[in-house]
Design an enzyme around this catalytic site. Structure first.
Site, short mmCIF file in Angstrom:
data_model
loop_
_atom_site.label_atom_id
_atom_site.label_comp_id
_atom_site.label_asym_id
_atom_site.label_seq_id
_atom_site.Cartn_x
_atom_site.Cartn_y
_atom_site.Cartn_z
CG ASP A 294 65.29 -0.07 3.09
OD1 ASP A 294 66.46 0.25 2.80
OD2 ASP A 294 65.00 -0.70 4.13
CB THR B 121 43.94 2.74 5.18
OG1 THR B 121 43.24 2.20 4.06
CG2 THR B 121 43.29 4.03 5.61
CG ASP C 175 40.89 -4.68 1.95
OD1 ASP C 175 39.68 -4.95 1.79
OD2 ASP C 175 41.28 -3.78 2.72
N GLY C 176 43.09 -8.08 -0.47
CA GLY C 176 43.96 -8.58 -1.53
C GLY C 176 43.18 -9.18 -2.68
CE1 TYR D 35 55.53 -1.46 2.97
CE2 TYR D 35 55.65 -1.18 0.59
CZ TYR D 35 56.26 -1.46 1.79
OH TYR D 35 57.60 -1.76 1.83
CB SER D 36 50.99 4.73 2.10
OG SER D 36 51.29 6.07 2.43
#
Length: 302
Positions: A187, A198, A84-85, A200-201
């Site tokens: 933070d 789906t 995905d990156g 980091y969140s």
């Protein structure tokens, strides 16, 4: 559909290929893809950095292709070889070109890159047959007052505002359409699209949002107060963020591409004036993919 099939039959198709530079064991996948395209006599364009990795780093004999730099290409389809990156990086280079992107997964999880190596030939055949679907995905645009963000200033997955290194938590003042919402003592804060819900969140307790749902989600990173919960907003909202930090700077990350900004820089987030087109194989079901990737229903007891 008939018009799409006529297009396929009327001329050569052009493919622009992006790839992961850190997966040397996956070179067999690109060889399989190039062989499929060669049989079809397609015009193939490979990003220069990926081409150098394949020919110099992996010593692959690649002939009959063109090389391009950055986003300087014209194509009927973009193919992302990696996880995905890699897909997100390809999307940033496609920008507003409206070229549909196919993700071939040579990585691990792969929500966006969901075609595996064994399906390459079948998937290319499906493209030529017009037997595929195109999802359109919302994109977040970031504008600044103060220091400008370098390079591509949009995100397909998410925009994260984060404290730097070991600094203490930051204060993020949020307004939506001119109305004050709250000040997050945390933070950081993640603003995600349904595509990024789906990623980091989710790892910070954010909701899973089905693609095609026209919303953005705000999810705090390690908030000081346990009362803080994710908020879902219309994608037509204008989100303005002002940051206070003891170190007088913070990080802004667009799909993981982070940049340091002084805390005098204010951010405005809104829906980009275009959407990213994602190719999906015919018959692909989102909830099936979700169950598979999230291992819902799997017995973890061993």
């Amino acid at each position: 559909m008939q018009q799409k099939l006529m297009l396929m039959a009327s001329r050569k198709l052009r493919f622009a290929i992006f790839g992961n530079l850190y997966q040397p064991k996956k070179s067999v996948s690109i060889q399989k893809l190039l062989a499929c395209l060669a049989v079809r006599q397609a015009d193939v364009f490979i990003e220069r950095e990926f081409y150098a990795f394949l020919t110099t780093g992996q010593k692959l004999p690649i002939e009959g292709v063109h090389v391009f730099d950055d986003g300087k290409f014209e194509a009927d389809f973009v193919i992302s070889m990696g996880g995905d990156g890699t897909f997100l990086r390809a999307a940033s280079k496609v920008g507003d070109k409206q070229v549909p992107i196919l993700g071939i997964n040579t990585g691990r999880l792969g929500f966006l890159a969901d075609v595996n190596a064994q399906e390459i030939e079948r998937t290319i055949d499906a493209l030529y047959a017009g037997d595929y679907a195109v999802d359109t995905r919302s994109v977040i645009r970031v504008e600044t007052e103060g220091q400008a963000i370098q390079g591509y200033h949009c995100a397909l997955n998410d925009v994260a505002i984060l404290k730097r290194d070991n600094a203490s938590m930051i204060s993020i003042h949020v307004t939506v359409n001119g109305d004050y919402v709250t000040t997050y003592q945390a933070d950081g804060l993640i603003v995600s699209t349904p595509t990024g819900s789906t990623a980091y969140s989710l790892s910070n307790g954010g909701p899973i949002i089905v693609p095609g749902t026209h919303v953005f989600a705000l999810t705090a990173v390690a908030p000081h107060s346990l009362n803080v919960r994710p908020i879902v907003l219309s994608e037509d909202s204008e989100i303005r963020l002002t940051v206070e930090s003891r170190t007088h700077n913070y990080l802004v990350a667009l799909d993981g591409r982070s940049e340091n900004l002084p805390d005098t820089t204010r951010l405005t987030l809104s829906k980009a004036p275009y959407r990213v087109k994602v190719i999906k194989r015919a018959g692909t079901k989102y909830f099936h993919t979700l169950r598979e990737k999230m291992m819902w229903g799997a017995d973890q007891r061993g």
